[in-house]
Design a protein around this motif. Structure first.
Motif, short mmCIF file in Angstrom:
data_model
loop_
_atom_site.label_atom_id
_atom_site.label_comp_id
_atom_site.label_asym_id
_atom_site.label_seq_id
_atom_site.Cartn_x
_atom_site.Cartn_y
_atom_site.Cartn_z
N ILE A 185 0.34 4.38 -2.55
CA ILE A 185 0.11 5.75 -2.08
C ILE A 185 1.18 6.68 -2.63
O ILE A 185 0.87 7.79 -3.11
N GLU A 186 2.42 6.26 -2.57
CA GLU A 186 3.53 7.08 -3.08
C GLU A 186 3.34 7.41 -4.55
O GLU A 186 3.50 8.55 -4.98
N GLU A 239 -6.33 15.83 3.74
CA GLU A 239 -5.07 16.52 3.48
C GLU A 239 -5.28 17.67 2.53
O GLU A 239 -6.23 17.71 1.74
N VAL A 295 -4.39 13.12 -3.11
CA VAL A 295 -4.18 13.27 -1.66
C VAL A 295 -5.34 12.61 -0.93
O VAL A 295 -6.40 12.36 -1.51
N PHE A 296 -5.17 12.36 0.35
CA PHE A 296 -6.25 11.84 1.16
C PHE A 296 -7.28 12.95 1.40
O PHE A 296 -6.96 14.13 1.35
N ASP A 309 0.83 -1.22 0.00
CA ASP A 309 0.00 0.00 0.00
C ASP A 309 0.86 1.25 0.00
O ASP A 309 0.49 2.26 -0.63
N SER A 310 1.98 1.24 0.70
CA SER A 310 2.82 2.44 0.75
C SER A 310 3.34 2.81 -0.63
O SER A 310 3.43 4.00 -0.97
N ALA A 366 0.53 7.33 -6.29
CA ALA A 366 -0.67 8.16 -6.46
C ALA A 366 -0.34 9.61 -6.18
O ALA A 366 -0.82 10.51 -6.87
N ARG A 367 0.48 9.85 -5.18
CA ARG A 367 0.86 11.23 -4.85
C ARG A 367 1.78 11.81 -5.93
O ARG A 367 1.58 12.93 -6.39
#
Length: 102
Positions: free
Chosen positions: A81-82, A95, A91-92, A77-78, A84-85
């Protein structure tokens, strides 16, 4: 007198035979020495090649290990997320995205 000639002739033949045998033995020794030297060079060459192959194998094993670690990381998942950013600028919901001016 004939006996002395025969004796001298026999001694001469023996000396010639010894010289011939000695020459043949020396020639064979030289040929064997050359062959041994050639084999030693070939052995050294093959050992150097084997060492290079072993080093290459170690390098490839390390590379395969790194690729396996990267494959596992890409599935986390990390990583998602990385990416996607970085790539999509997502962003979430809680955020605030701040972009630097270029």
């Amino acid at each position: 007198m004939a006996r002395k000639k025969k004796k001298n002739k026999g001694i001469l033949e023996n000396k010639l035979s010894i010289a011939f045998v000695t020459t043949v033995v020396l020639a064979m020794a030289i040929a064997l020495g050359v062959k041994v030297n050639s084999i030693k060079k070939e052995l050294a060459s093959r050992e150097a090649y084997n060492q290079k192959v072993v080093e290459k194998l170690d390098s490839e094993e390390q590379r395969a290990k790194k690729l396996e670690e990267q494959r596992k990381y890409v599935q986390t998942d990390s990583y998602i997320i990385e990416m996607a950013r970085e790539k999509l600028g997502l962003v979430f919901p809680n955020e605030i995205a701040i972009k630097a001016e270029k």
